[in-house]
Design an enzyme around this catalytic site. Structure first.
Site, mmCIF file in Angstrom:
data_model
loop_
_atom_site.group_PDB
_atom_site.id
_atom_site.type_symbol
_atom_site.label_atom_id
_atom_site.label_comp_id
_atom_site.label_asym_id
_atom_site.label_seq_id
_atom_site.Cartn_x
_atom_site.Cartn_y
_atom_site.Cartn_z
ATOM 1 N N LYS A 72 0.851 -1.186 0.000
ATOM 2 C CA LYS A 72 0.000 0.000 0.000
ATOM 3 C C LYS A 72 0.889 1.238 0.000
ATOM 4 O O LYS A 72 1.794 1.382 0.843
ATOM 5 C CB LYS A 72 -0.869 -0.018 1.256
ATOM 6 C CG LYS A 72 -2.321 0.321 1.007
ATOM 7 C CD LYS A 72 -3.152 0.032 2.239
ATOM 8 C CE LYS A 72 -4.530 0.621 2.084
ATOM 9 N NZ LYS A 72 -5.315 0.435 3.310
HETATM 10 O O1 G3P Z 1 -8.927 1.172 3.973
HETATM 11 C C1 G3P Z 1 -8.931 2.514 4.356
HETATM 12 C C2 G3P Z 1 -9.878 2.705 5.473
HETATM 13 O O2 G3P Z 1 -9.454 1.958 6.565
HETATM 14 C C3 G3P Z 1 -10.087 4.102 5.905
HETATM 15 O O3 G3P Z 1 -11.272 4.111 6.616
HETATM 16 O O4 G3P Z 1 -12.928 4.882 8.227
HETATM 17 O O5 G3P Z 1 -10.509 5.530 8.492
HETATM 18 O O6 G3P Z 1 -11.899 6.520 6.674
HETATM 19 P P1 G3P Z 1 -11.662 5.336 7.554
#
Ligand code: G3P
Length: 214
Positions: free
Chosen positions: A83
């Site tokens: 990533k």
């Molecule tokens: O895969 C990316 C994800 O984990 C981000 O999620 O909820 O932190 O915006 P969030």
């Protein structure tokens, strides 16, 4: 549509994997930090459970350092996908890693133009953060639809990965739009099963069966 689970929690991964619906796993530094465990140990345990792509993120911001880090992470297990953030240095690293046959997941992507750049650099997956776009007052699903069209119109090999998912409806709508992958938090996967008519139907069947056998 492939389903990845967006967590570094081993119990959540095992449970969802047993449901038979998990094709891969995504982690990020925040998810790893939440578990408070050794990064490599967690990634290797995940690879033992799920036979599919497992994303592990680099911390470096400079291309050559990203490549060194990526090679180290990729050597941990054949299913590790690197990533990398969507920056000029990040895409420079993605291009070189693609040439080495190392799979990448370009992350922190918020626009269709960033998708176009990541696809041209040879990203395997492109992670669009729908929930964070919606939080900022933008239309995350609109960006997903545009991005899928870009990939399909120009026959790019990259796959659109819907990330930052906050509700089951987002998964459903992204599937309708043709997104290739959704990475879904455990809680949202649980919510996707739920429908009151399913619960009512099971209760009715069991009550009727009990009456027959009374
Ligand atoms: O895969 C990316 C994800 O984990 C981000 O999620 O909820 O932190 O915006 P969030």
């Amino acid at each position: 549509m492939k389903f990845f689970i967006d967590t570094a929690n081993i119990e959540e991964i095992k449970t969802a994997h047993d449901w038979g619906i998990v094709d891969g796993v995504t982690t990020n530094p925040s998810l790893i930090a939440k578990e408070g465990r050794d990064f490599k140990q967690v990634v290797l345990e995940i690879c033992d459970i799920v036979d599919g792509p497992v994303s592990a993120e680099v911390i470096s911001l400079e291309a050559e350092e990203m490549i060194v880090e990526a090679k180290k992470l990729a050597a941990w297990h054949k299913n590790v996908v690197i990533k990398i953030p969507c920056t000029p240095d990040g895409l420079k690293a993605v291009k070189q890693l693609a040439g080495l046959g190392i799979k990448t997941n370009v992350t922190l992507v918020f626009s269709a133009n960033q998708v176009l750049l990541a696809a041209k650099a040879g990203a395997t997956y492109i992670s669009l953060f729908v929930g964070r776009l919606d939080d900022a007052g933008e239309d995350g699903l609109q960006v997903i639809g545009d991005s899928v069209a870009i990939i399909e119109n120009h026959n790019f090999a990259s796959q659109i990965l819907v990330a930052s998912i906050r509700s089951p409806l987002t998964v459903q709508k992204a599937a309708v739009l043709g997104a290739h992958v959704a990475t879904i938090p455990f809680k949202i996967l649980q919510q996707m099963f739920q429908h009151p008519l399913t619960d009512i139907g099971i209760k009715t069947f069991l009550d009727d069966w009990a009456k027959l056998n009374a």
